[in-house]
Design a protein around this motif. Structure first.
Motif, PDB file in Angstrom:
ATOM      1  N   THR A 142       1.170  -1.348   0.237  1.00 44.48           N
ATOM      2  CA  THR A 142      -0.140   0.104   0.023  1.00 44.48           C
ATOM      3  C   THR A 142       0.542   1.198   0.338  1.00 44.48           C
ATOM      4  N   ARG A 143       1.690   1.256   1.081  1.00 42.30           N
ATOM      5  CA  ARG A 143       2.678   2.510   1.056  1.00 42.30           C
ATOM      6  C   ARG A 143       3.430   2.745  -0.085  1.00 42.30           C
ATOM      7  N   GLN A 144       3.810   1.454  -1.403  1.00 44.67           N
ATOM      8  CA  GLN A 144       4.601   1.474  -3.004  1.00 44.67           C
ATOM      9  C   GLN A 144       3.433   2.412  -3.699  1.00 44.67           C
ATOM     10  N   HIS A 145       2.166   1.840  -3.254  1.00 51.62           N
ATOM     11  CA  HIS A 145       1.333   2.484  -4.209  1.00 51.62           C
ATOM     12  C   HIS A 145       0.932   4.171  -4.643  1.00 51.62           C
ATOM     13  N   ALA A 146       1.198   3.875  -2.745  1.00 55.03           N
ATOM     14  CA  ALA A 146       0.728   5.381  -2.214  1.00 55.03           C
ATOM     15  C   ALA A 146       1.861   6.482  -3.050  1.00 55.03           C
ATOM     16  N   ASN A 147       2.907   6.012  -2.959  1.00 54.76           N
ATOM     17  CA  ASN A 147       4.345   6.630  -3.161  1.00 54.76           C
ATOM     18  C   ASN A 147       4.395   7.224  -4.991  1.00 54.76           C
ATOM     19  N   ASP A 148       3.457   5.380  -5.595  1.00 55.89           N
ATOM     20  CA  ASP A 148       4.117   5.546  -7.257  1.00 55.89           C
ATOM     21  C   ASP A 148       2.904   6.722  -7.470  1.00 55.89           C
ATOM     22  N   TRP A 149       2.025   6.614  -6.928  1.00 56.16           N
ATOM     23  CA  TRP A 149       0.116   7.908  -7.324  1.00 56.16           C
ATOM     24  C   TRP A 149       0.927   9.431  -6.714  1.00 56.16           C
ATOM     25  N   LEU A 150       1.691   9.577  -5.960  1.00 57.24           N
ATOM     26  CA  LEU A 150       1.988  10.631  -5.642  1.00 57.24           C
ATOM     27  C   LEU A 150       2.882  11.370  -6.324  1.00 57.24           C
TER      28      LEU A 150
END
Length: 224
Positions: free
Chosen positions: A77-85
């Motif tokens: 989840t953190r990786q997806h958050a980072n990627d989309w940000l």
């Protein structure tokens, strides 16, 4: 009265967010878009975490930021958050949004005209750091753009140390708004200028800086 330095530095190394770039001019919109996307993809439920969490984390390494913003989330989840940000920040920068603090561009031009070598050292991702500088038309002002994302540095002190070694710099100032900037300067024997205008710094965070400025243009007044 601002006391001047006795020596003109060979180089100046600048933090990016909260020092040169008004981060919130793209960050907050991208932040909300990223969480909208996470909800759409089923990675997150509930309200978007308060903006103050991401703003108070600026200057940290990315993994530290997500520990603050998403303390209960798993690594995926953190990786997806980072990627989309990152995706939405780049999208906004490429569309012309984002701004530097007042006086940044003319001050940097004058510093370069004085013969001072200019660099950026940021805890951010490589794509983001380079996109900010490119979108603001400032690429030619800097000899090097160093990011923790590109060099996988464990600390900003390590990143700055690598920059100094790569370019053979023996006399430099570190300019930034967070504790990590003060620590990076101190660890590498640099003069540290603390920036007080971003509003991101916590109480006492700039303790140890030899100089403090309340506007970017004040940087010139410190020079001999």
């Amino acid at each position: 009265m601002i006391l001047k330095s006795d020596v003109l530095p060979e180089a100046m190394i600048f933090d990016l967010d909260g020092t040169l770039f008004e981060t919130e001019s793209v960050l907050l919109e991208a932040y909300h878009k990223a969480f909208d996307r996470l909800r759409q993809e089923g990675f997150y439920e509930g309200e978007t975490p308060p903006q103050r969490l991401i703003l108070s984390s600026l200057g940290m390494l990315l993994e530290q930021i997500w520990e603050v913003v998403l303390p209960a989330a798993d690594s995926l989840t953190r990786q997806h958050a980072n990627d989309w940000l990152l995706h939405y920040q780049l999208e906004l920068l490429n569309s012309g949004k984002g701004r530097m603090y007042p006086g940044v561009l003319p001050t940097l031009r004058r510093l370069k005209d004085m013969g001072i070598r200019l660099f950026v050292a940021s805890n951010g991702l490589e794509e983001y750091v380079k996109a900010v500088i490119r979108s603001q038309g400032m690429s030619r002002l800097f000899e090097g753009l160093y990011s923790a994302g590109e060099f996988q540095s464990a600390t900003k002190a390590d990143l700055v140390g690598r920059l100094l070694g790569d370019f053979g710099i023996t006399s430099a100032w570190m300019i930034g708004d967070r504790k990590s900037d003060v620590e990076a300067g101190a660890a590498n024997g640099l003069v540290v200028v603390g920036c007080q205008y971003s509003g991101f710094s916590g109480t006492g965070e700039l303790a140890g800086a030899q100089y403090r400025i309340s506007a970017f243009s004040e940087l010139e007044s410190l020079l001999p």
